[in-house]
Design an enzyme around this catalytic site. Structure first.
Site, short mmCIF file in Angstrom:
data_model
loop_
_atom_site.label_atom_id
_atom_site.label_comp_id
_atom_site.label_asym_id
_atom_site.label_seq_id
_atom_site.Cartn_x
_atom_site.Cartn_y
_atom_site.Cartn_z
N ALA A 168 28.00 40.99 40.36
CA ALA A 168 28.26 42.10 40.47
C ALA A 168 30.07 42.18 41.79
O ALA A 168 30.31 41.02 42.10
CB ALA A 168 27.05 42.23 42.34
N LYS A 169 30.20 43.28 41.73
CA LYS A 169 31.25 43.39 41.83
C LYS A 169 31.35 44.36 43.19
O LYS A 169 30.66 45.19 43.67
CB LYS A 169 32.63 44.74 41.40
CG LYS A 169 33.05 44.76 41.07
CD LYS A 169 34.07 45.18 39.90
CE LYS A 169 35.39 46.11 40.47
NZ LYS A 169 36.49 44.62 40.82
#
Ligand code: PMP
Length: 303
Positions: free
Chosen positions: A153-154
């Site tokens: 996930a960013k």
């Protein structure tokens, strides 16, 4: 940065402001994307690269932080194009959508907190030197372990790790950092994935290495196979292999393809940009700028 998309509409950039009590500002509870738009003067067009892929990753990132994006994929794509049009730049741009915990609230947690989605866009040239190459140092910071943060996930908060590594690299006189994973194998740069060329093979750490699943990384694996007919291998990479590589480069939306010519003060081969890196740059930029009909599905014309 003339206009932004904020609270459901396109507004002057200066009006897109959040409160200092915003949950995401206090606790890093946001997810985001970095998307490039390439200005093609010959075609008088701004081509947005891998737009859908970026929003797919944003949706996945949002799920992992229980952020509800109230816009559909098609709405996010349409809004991005509208925002690009409103700004009207005739140069390369960087597009930054964010989905975040927008409520003014003290207290941790992820549920029962309002979310919002916004986009800004700024003119953006080269982030790292893509012509002469860059000097990097292996960071004393390691990537955050996959049992400490959701993998792939960013997330805004996670970029403290990247910022610490980048700051340390700059303090030491390098352009960028290479971070190792918690177990000591090569992971990635502070904001980019890494590739090695060894004996005409292209090697990159696997996603299991807690790296961000880069969209450029996938694009380059495809181009290397399809256009350069190179064998590509995703496997663990030991730090010492960095010093034995024929070529090294970073890739990412911001970094594009940035040749690495020095690691910890030691030259990569002869310290010059290698031939495979140059060939990949050529095919990548042709596709990214909307000049290769074979990869026309990589780009979305904005104007
Ligand atoms: N790793 C990190 C930590 C990044 O921030 C980025 C940039 N988003 C990348 C890799 C490269 O990802 P992409 O090619 O999708 O831009």
């Amino acid at each position: 940065m003339k206009y932004a998309f904020f609270k459901g509409k396109i507004v002057p950039f200066a009006d897109a402001k959040i409160s200092i009590m915003t949950h995401a500002f206090n606790y890093g509870t946001g997810v985001f994307e970095g998307i490039r738009g390439y200005w093609n003067s010959g075609k008088n067009q701004l081509y947005i690269l891998k737009l859908r892929e970026h929003y797919e990753r944003l949706q996945r990132s949002a799920l992992s932080l229980k952020i509800n994006i109230k816009y559909s994929m098609e709405e996010m794509i349409k809004t991005t194009i509208e925002l690009a049009k409103a700004n009207g730049y005739k140069e390369d741009v960087y597009i930054r959508p964010l989905a975040y915990k927008s409520q003014e609230k003290i207290g941790l947690g992820l549920t029962g907190i309002d979310d919002d989605f916004c986009i800004f866009l700024a003119p953006f040239g080269a982030y790292l030197d893509i012509s002469n190459g860059i000097k990097v140092g292996i960071s004393s910071w390691r990537r955050i372990a996959s049992h400490s943060l959701p993998q792939g996930a960013k997330m805004t908060g996670a970029y403290i790790n990247s910022s610490l590594a980048k700051a340390e690299a700059l303090e030491k006189g390098y352009d960028e950092a290479i971070l190792l994973s918690p177990d000591g194998t090569v992971a990635e740069g502070s904001g980019e994935n890494i590739f090695l060329v060894k004996d005409n093979k292209l090697i990159t750490p696997p996603l299991a290495e807690i790296i961000l699943p880069g969209i450029t990384r996938v694009a380059l694996l495809e181009l290397a196979d399809e256009e350069l007919k190179l064998e590509t291998i995703e496997r663990h990479v030991k730090p010492q292999e960095l010093f034995q590589a024929d070529e090294l480069f970073f890739c990412g939306t911001g970094a594009q393809i940035s040749p690495i010519v020095e690691v910890d003060g030691k030259k990569v081969k002869d310290g010059k940009v290698g031939p495979i890196t140059k060939k990949l740059q050529a095919v990548y930029f042709k596709a990214a700028k909307g000049d290769d009909p074979k990869y026309s599905d990589w780009v979305t014309p904005a104007y």
